[in-house]
Design an enzyme around this catalytic site. Structure first.
Site, PDB file in Angstrom:
ATOM      1  N   ASP A 142      28.452  44.501  71.591  1.00  0.00           N
ATOM      2  CA  ASP A 142      29.540  44.537  70.615  1.00  0.00           C
ATOM      3  C   ASP A 142      30.833  44.850  71.356  1.00  0.00           C
ATOM      4  O   ASP A 142      30.814  45.598  72.343  1.00  0.00           O
ATOM      5  CB  ASP A 142      29.270  45.612  69.545  1.00  0.00           C
ATOM      6  CG  ASP A 142      30.000  45.336  68.241  1.00  0.00           C
ATOM      7  OD1 ASP A 142      31.254  45.327  68.257  1.00  0.00           O
ATOM      8  OD2 ASP A 142      29.330  45.136  67.214  1.00  0.00           O
ATOM      9  N   ASN A 143      31.938  44.285  70.898  1.00  0.00           N
ATOM     10  CA  ASN A 143      33.225  44.603  71.518  1.00  0.00           C
ATOM     11  C   ASN A 143      34.024  45.629  70.711  1.00  0.00           C
ATOM     12  O   ASN A 143      35.161  45.960  71.055  1.00  0.00           O
ATOM     13  CB  ASN A 143      34.064  43.337  71.741  1.00  0.00           C
ATOM     14  CG  ASN A 143      34.511  42.688  70.439  1.00  0.00           C
ATOM     15  OD1 ASN A 143      34.108  43.098  69.352  1.00  0.00           O
ATOM     16  ND2 ASN A 143      35.348  41.660  70.547  1.00  0.00           N
ATOM     17  N   LEU A 144      33.428  46.114  69.609  1.00  0.00           N
ATOM     18  CA  LEU A 144      34.022  47.156  68.759  1.00  0.00           C
ATOM     19  C   LEU A 144      35.369  46.746  68.160  1.00  0.00           C
ATOM     20  O   LEU A 144      36.195  47.601  67.834  1.00  0.00           O
ATOM     21  CB  LEU A 144      34.161  48.469  69.543  1.00  0.00           C
ATOM     22  CG  LEU A 144      32.864  49.053  70.104  1.00  0.00           C
ATOM     23  CD1 LEU A 144      33.138  50.345  70.870  1.00  0.00           C
ATOM     24  CD2 LEU A 144      31.850  49.293  68.996  1.00  0.00           C
TER      25      LEU A 144
ATOM     26  N   THR B 245      35.615  45.020  65.283  1.00  0.00           N
ATOM     27  CA  THR B 245      35.410  45.366  63.876  1.00  0.00           C
ATOM     28  C   THR B 245      34.230  46.319  63.715  1.00  0.00           C
ATOM     29  O   THR B 245      34.145  47.049  62.735  1.00  0.00           O
ATOM     30  CB  THR B 245      35.162  44.107  63.016  1.00  0.00           C
ATOM     31  OG1 THR B 245      34.053  43.375  63.548  1.00  0.00           O
ATOM     32  CG2 THR B 245      36.393  43.221  62.988  1.00  0.00           C
TER      33      THR B 245
ATOM     34  N   GLN C 242      33.467  36.403  64.184  1.00  0.00           N
ATOM     35  CA  GLN C 242      34.660  36.613  63.378  1.00  0.00           C
ATOM     36  C   GLN C 242      34.250  36.108  62.009  1.00  0.00           C
ATOM     37  O   GLN C 242      34.046  34.923  61.819  1.00  0.00           O
ATOM     38  CB  GLN C 242      35.829  35.816  63.953  1.00  0.00           C
ATOM     39  CG  GLN C 242      37.169  36.007  63.256  1.00  0.00           C
ATOM     40  CD  GLN C 242      37.185  35.629  61.790  1.00  0.00           C
ATOM     41  OE1 GLN C 242      37.198  36.519  60.925  1.00  0.00           O
ATOM     42  NE2 GLN C 242      37.172  34.346  61.474  1.00  0.00           N
TER      43      GLN C 242
ATOM     44  N   SER D 291      26.099  31.253  57.312  1.00  0.00           N
ATOM     45  CA  SER D 291      26.860  31.684  56.142  1.00  0.00           C
ATOM     46  C   SER D 291      26.803  30.654  55.025  1.00  0.00           C
ATOM     47  O   SER D 291      26.656  29.451  55.271  1.00  0.00           O
ATOM     48  CB  SER D 291      28.321  31.912  56.556  1.00  0.00           C
ATOM     49  OG  SER D 291      29.162  32.050  55.436  1.00  0.00           O
TER      50      SER D 291
ATOM     51  N   TYR E 125      36.138  28.745  59.666  1.00  0.00           N
ATOM     52  CA  TYR E 125      34.967  29.624  59.812  1.00  0.00           C
ATOM     53  C   TYR E 125      33.688  28.880  59.443  1.00  0.00           C
ATOM     54  O   TYR E 125      32.702  28.898  60.184  1.00  0.00           O
ATOM     55  CB  TYR E 125      35.158  30.857  58.931  1.00  0.00           C
ATOM     56  CG  TYR E 125      33.934  31.733  58.802  1.00  0.00           C
ATOM     57  CD1 TYR E 125      33.473  32.477  59.879  1.00  0.00           C
ATOM     58  CD2 TYR E 125      33.246  31.823  57.591  1.00  0.00           C
ATOM     59  CE1 TYR E 125      32.354  33.289  59.758  1.00  0.00           C
ATOM     60  CE2 TYR E 125      32.128  32.635  57.468  1.00  0.00           C
ATOM     61  CZ  TYR E 125      31.691  33.364  58.548  1.00  0.00           C
ATOM     62  OH  TYR E 125      30.574  34.161  58.424  1.00  0.00           O
TER      63      TYR E 125
ATOM     64  N   ASN F 147      26.920  36.724  49.879  1.00  0.00           N
ATOM     65  CA  ASN F 147      27.800  37.898  49.931  1.00  0.00           C
ATOM     66  C   ASN F 147      26.996  39.185  50.106  1.00  0.00           C
ATOM     67  O   ASN F 147      26.463  39.732  49.145  1.00  0.00           O
ATOM     68  CB  ASN F 147      28.669  37.978  48.675  1.00  0.00           C
ATOM     69  CG  ASN F 147      29.766  36.936  48.671  1.00  0.00           C
ATOM     70  OD1 ASN F 147      29.515  35.764  48.416  1.00  0.00           O
ATOM     71  ND2 ASN F 147      30.981  37.359  48.969  1.00  0.00           N
TER      72      ASN F 147
ATOM     73  N   ILE G  78      43.538  44.347  43.978  1.00  0.00           N
ATOM     74  CA  ILE G  78      44.211  43.057  44.168  1.00  0.00           C
ATOM     75  C   ILE G  78      43.146  41.972  44.285  1.00  0.00           C
ATOM     76  O   ILE G  78      42.276  42.026  45.170  1.00  0.00           O
ATOM     77  CB  ILE G  78      45.103  43.074  45.423  1.00  0.00           C
ATOM     78  CG1 ILE G  78      46.232  44.092  45.244  1.00  0.00           C
ATOM     79  CG2 ILE G  78      45.668  41.681  45.694  1.00  0.00           C
ATOM     80  CD1 ILE G  78      47.107  44.260  46.472  1.00  0.00           C
TER      81      ILE G  78
END
Length: 298
Positions: A31-33, A35, A74, A115, A139, A167, A197
């Site tokens: 992981d690149n941290l 997110t 991403q 996804s 994406y 989801n 929102i």
């Protein structure tokens, strides 16, 4: 099993790592941290701080790795429009490079996290895996391309499964990321005492699947004998944004809460929910947690 989990410090990845360790597997996290969170890294797992988008990881994968769970991504359709080149590097080129290494290392199984976005805009019906694939975001395009790379590599002898996640939500989701995760975004607004929102129509609809059920789908997929397949991981239940918000407000025991409806984001799917028939047949998996139960746990 020595499982390599890319994105193992993220929401879904950290839950998967915990499950694998509980089952007695050896686990390495990449992981690149960006997110993912440091506190999500289990102390019993090996950790490699690495950005797969740099495509420089030939000698970083442990030699005794037997299974790869590729979750690093991403994962925002909205962000993919802001930087489609980065989206391509992290979501597709890194997958291709990882597949090449997996074939070379004779990895027993490559599990790819795809996804619902591979479908794009659809009509109002439960979508099965044989539906036309026409993604409406960069994406989604990258996820579909990666699925096809997994399929091609399966023809070369690599055992691969693509899980098309709908989801996903649950405890541990990043409440600071307001561009990913519909439920966590709405929860974040309430916890910060700000109006909810909504980007787009309140009549839009989704298929919400609880994190524990999703992790079970990964584990069930490990035990399949199929050389390649793409499988919906969904509840099969249609929930509108309006109904979701009402359920969240009720879960917080609030009588009312301010909502602001704004313009939708580029490439956002208006509505989608899945047909779970194939997951029952191929990996003996169904979503067991109702949205009400899952929201209360979250």
């Amino acid at each position: 099993m020595h499982a390599l989990v890319t994105g193992g410090a993220g929401f879904i990845g950290s839950h998967l790592v915990n499950k694998l360790l509980n089952l007695g597997s050896k686990v390495t996290i990449i992981d690149n941290l960006s997110t993912g969170l440091q506190q999500n890294i289990h102390s019993d797992a090996n950790f490699i701080n690495l950005n797969l988008a740099d495509l420089n990881f030939d000698n970083k994968i442990p030699d005794d790795t037997t299974h790869i769970f590729h979750l690093a991504a991403q994962s925002s359709a909205e962000i993919s429009f802001e930087d489609p080149v980065y989206d391509l590097r992290i979501n597709t080129l890194s997958t291709l490079k990882l597949l090449q290494l997996s074939l070379k290392m004779k990895i027993k199984k490559f599990l790819y996290t795809s996804s619902m976005n591979v479908y794009g805009d659809i009509i109002d019906k439960p979508i099965s895996e044989n539906h036309i694939l026409k993604p409406s975001s960069f994406y989604g395009v990258c996820k579909l391309a990666s699925e096809n790379y997994v399929r091609v590599f399966s023809g070369l002898g690599l055992n691969g499964v693509c899980l098309r996640l709908f989801n996903v939500y649950g405890p541990g989701q990043n409440l600071n990321n307001l561009k990913q995760g519909m439920i966590s975004i709405y929860l974040s607004y309430i916890l910060n005492e700000k109006p909810i929102i909504v980007k787009g129509d309140l009549n839009r609809f989704r298929d919400f699947v609880f994190i524990d059920d999703v992790i079970d789908a990964f584990i069930q997929s490990v035990n399949t004998d199929i050389l390649y397949d793409s499988i919906n991981i969904c509840s099969g239940t249609k929930t509108t944004v309006n109904d979701l918000i009402k359920m969240i407000i009720k879960a917080f025991d609030l009588n009312d809460y301010p909502i602001e409806v704004k313009e939708g984001t580029p490439g956002d799917i208006y509505g989608i929910y899945g047909n779970p028939f194939k997951s029952k047949r191929i990996i003996n998996w169904i979503s067991k947690t109702s949205l009400k139960e899952g929201l209360n746990k979250t």
